[in-house]
Motif scaffolding. Sequence first.
Motif, PDB file in Angstrom:
ATOM      1  N   ALA A 126     -37.786 -74.732  33.168  1.00  0.00           N
ATOM      2  CA  ALA A 126     -37.598 -75.427  31.863  1.00  0.00           C
ATOM      3  C   ALA A 126     -37.140 -73.983  31.015  1.00  0.00           C
ATOM      4  O   ALA A 126     -38.001 -73.268  30.921  1.00  0.00           O
ATOM      5  N   VAL A 127     -35.962 -74.243  30.529  1.00  0.00           N
ATOM      6  CA  VAL A 127     -35.395 -73.295  29.695  1.00  0.00           C
ATOM      7  C   VAL A 127     -35.345 -73.862  28.210  1.00  0.00           C
ATOM      8  O   VAL A 127     -34.946 -74.681  27.845  1.00  0.00           O
ATOM      9  N   ASN A 128     -35.569 -72.644  27.410  1.00  0.00           N
ATOM     10  CA  ASN A 128     -35.857 -73.118  25.828  1.00  0.00           C
ATOM     11  C   ASN A 128     -34.479 -73.078  25.400  1.00  0.00           C
ATOM     12  O   ASN A 128     -34.260 -72.412  24.307  1.00  0.00           O
ATOM     13  N   LYS A 129     -33.489 -73.662  25.696  1.00  0.00           N
ATOM     14  CA  LYS A 129     -32.035 -73.750  25.187  1.00  0.00           C
ATOM     15  C   LYS A 129     -31.493 -74.783  25.611  1.00  0.00           C
ATOM     16  O   LYS A 129     -31.404 -75.509  26.391  1.00  0.00           O
TER      17      LYS A 129
ATOM     18  N   LEU B 140     -25.853 -73.424  28.258  1.00  0.00           N
ATOM     19  CA  LEU B 140     -26.229 -72.933  29.645  1.00  0.00           C
ATOM     20  C   LEU B 140     -24.931 -73.345  30.357  1.00  0.00           C
ATOM     21  O   LEU B 140     -25.218 -73.252  31.648  1.00  0.00           O
ATOM     22  N   TYR B 141     -24.108 -73.931  29.820  1.00  0.00           N
ATOM     23  CA  TYR B 141     -23.115 -74.700  30.788  1.00  0.00           C
ATOM     24  C   TYR B 141     -22.419 -73.568  31.742  1.00  0.00           C
ATOM     25  O   TYR B 141     -21.944 -73.885  32.766  1.00  0.00           O
ATOM     26  N   ASP B 142     -22.168 -72.341  31.427  1.00  0.00           N
ATOM     27  CA  ASP B 142     -21.493 -71.186  32.255  1.00  0.00           C
ATOM     28  C   ASP B 142     -22.421 -70.787  33.170  1.00  0.00           C
ATOM     29  O   ASP B 142     -21.880 -69.783  34.110  1.00  0.00           O
TER      30      ASP B 142
ATOM     31  N   LEU C  11     -27.827 -78.529  35.990  1.00  0.00           N
ATOM     32  CA  LEU C  11     -28.427 -78.599  34.862  1.00  0.00           C
ATOM     33  C   LEU C  11     -28.821 -79.835  34.261  1.00  0.00           C
ATOM     34  O   LEU C  11     -27.939 -80.906  34.536  1.00  0.00           O
ATOM     35  N   GLU C  12     -29.953 -80.303  33.692  1.00  0.00           N
ATOM     36  CA  GLU C  12     -30.600 -81.207  33.502  1.00  0.00           C
ATOM     37  C   GLU C  12     -31.038 -81.223  31.878  1.00  0.00           C
ATOM     38  O   GLU C  12     -31.884 -80.593  31.617  1.00  0.00           O
ATOM     39  N   TYR C  13     -30.506 -82.286  31.196  1.00  0.00           N
ATOM     40  CA  TYR C  13     -30.683 -82.425  29.734  1.00  0.00           C
ATOM     41  C   TYR C  13     -32.175 -83.083  29.491  1.00  0.00           C
ATOM     42  O   TYR C  13     -32.246 -84.146  30.167  1.00  0.00           O
ATOM     43  N   LYS C  14     -33.117 -82.320  28.930  1.00  0.00           N
ATOM     44  CA  LYS C  14     -34.454 -83.056  28.597  1.00  0.00           C
ATOM     45  C   LYS C  14     -34.608 -83.398  27.176  1.00  0.00           C
ATOM     46  O   LYS C  14     -34.881 -84.431  27.054  1.00  0.00           O
ATOM     47  N   ASN C  15     -33.860 -82.538  26.266  1.00  0.00           N
ATOM     48  CA  ASN C  15     -34.009 -82.926  25.034  1.00  0.00           C
ATOM     49  C   ASN C  15     -33.101 -81.802  24.265  1.00  0.00           C
ATOM     50  O   ASN C  15     -32.503 -80.763  24.735  1.00  0.00           O
ATOM     51  N   ARG C  16     -32.836 -81.899  23.032  1.00  0.00           N
ATOM     52  CA  ARG C  16     -31.721 -80.926  22.232  1.00  0.00           C
ATOM     53  C   ARG C  16     -32.135 -79.806  22.349  1.00  0.00           C
ATOM     54  O   ARG C  16     -31.281 -78.878  22.210  1.00  0.00           O
ATOM     55  N   VAL C  17     -33.521 -79.032  22.524  1.00  0.00           N
ATOM     56  CA  VAL C  17     -33.794 -77.759  22.897  1.00  0.00           C
ATOM     57  C   VAL C  17     -34.465 -77.345  24.252  1.00  0.00           C
ATOM     58  O   VAL C  17     -34.446 -76.159  24.315  1.00  0.00           O
ATOM     59  N   THR C  18     -34.382 -78.206  25.151  1.00  0.00           N
ATOM     60  CA  THR C  18     -34.897 -77.977  26.278  1.00  0.00           C
ATOM     61  C   THR C  18     -33.911 -78.257  27.517  1.00  0.00           C
ATOM     62  O   THR C  18     -33.490 -79.416  27.586  1.00  0.00           O
ATOM     63  N   THR C  19     -33.656 -77.540  28.581  1.00  0.00           N
ATOM     64  CA  THR C  19     -32.689 -77.775  29.620  1.00  0.00           C
ATOM     65  C   THR C  19     -33.566 -77.519  30.895  1.00  0.00           C
ATOM     66  O   THR C  19     -34.235 -76.340  30.951  1.00  0.00           O
TER      67      THR C  19
END
Length: 117
Positions: free
Chosen positions: A63-66, A71-73, A96-104
Amino acid sequence: MATLPTSGTDIRFLSDIPFSLDYKETRWFDSKEEQNDYFDRQTVVHTMGETNFQRPENSTFIAVNKPIEQLYDVNYVMFRNSSYGTKWFFGFVVHLEYKNRVTTHVHIQLDVLQTWL
């Protein structure tokens, strides 16, 4: 499939690494030092400190705080847990999975060749 460690204290998300999941495109190094020099010269998109990896249904993600668009690249990750030594582990970013606007959620698979060189 090789098992990933359950956590990392130093995590680097890299872009433009020319290695493929099927190992048809990879790089052989003559020494650990040569491998370290190569990865030290690569583009780091994001770094993280201590985190636990999640493992639902035979998958592993961080879980990344971005936001996902930052993170697309990212196509590769390297990490270590300094509590257990200085060894770097290497992995392919498979999704890459979108979780919310600030977490991937960055789904990874261990790069066995680079990890155990």
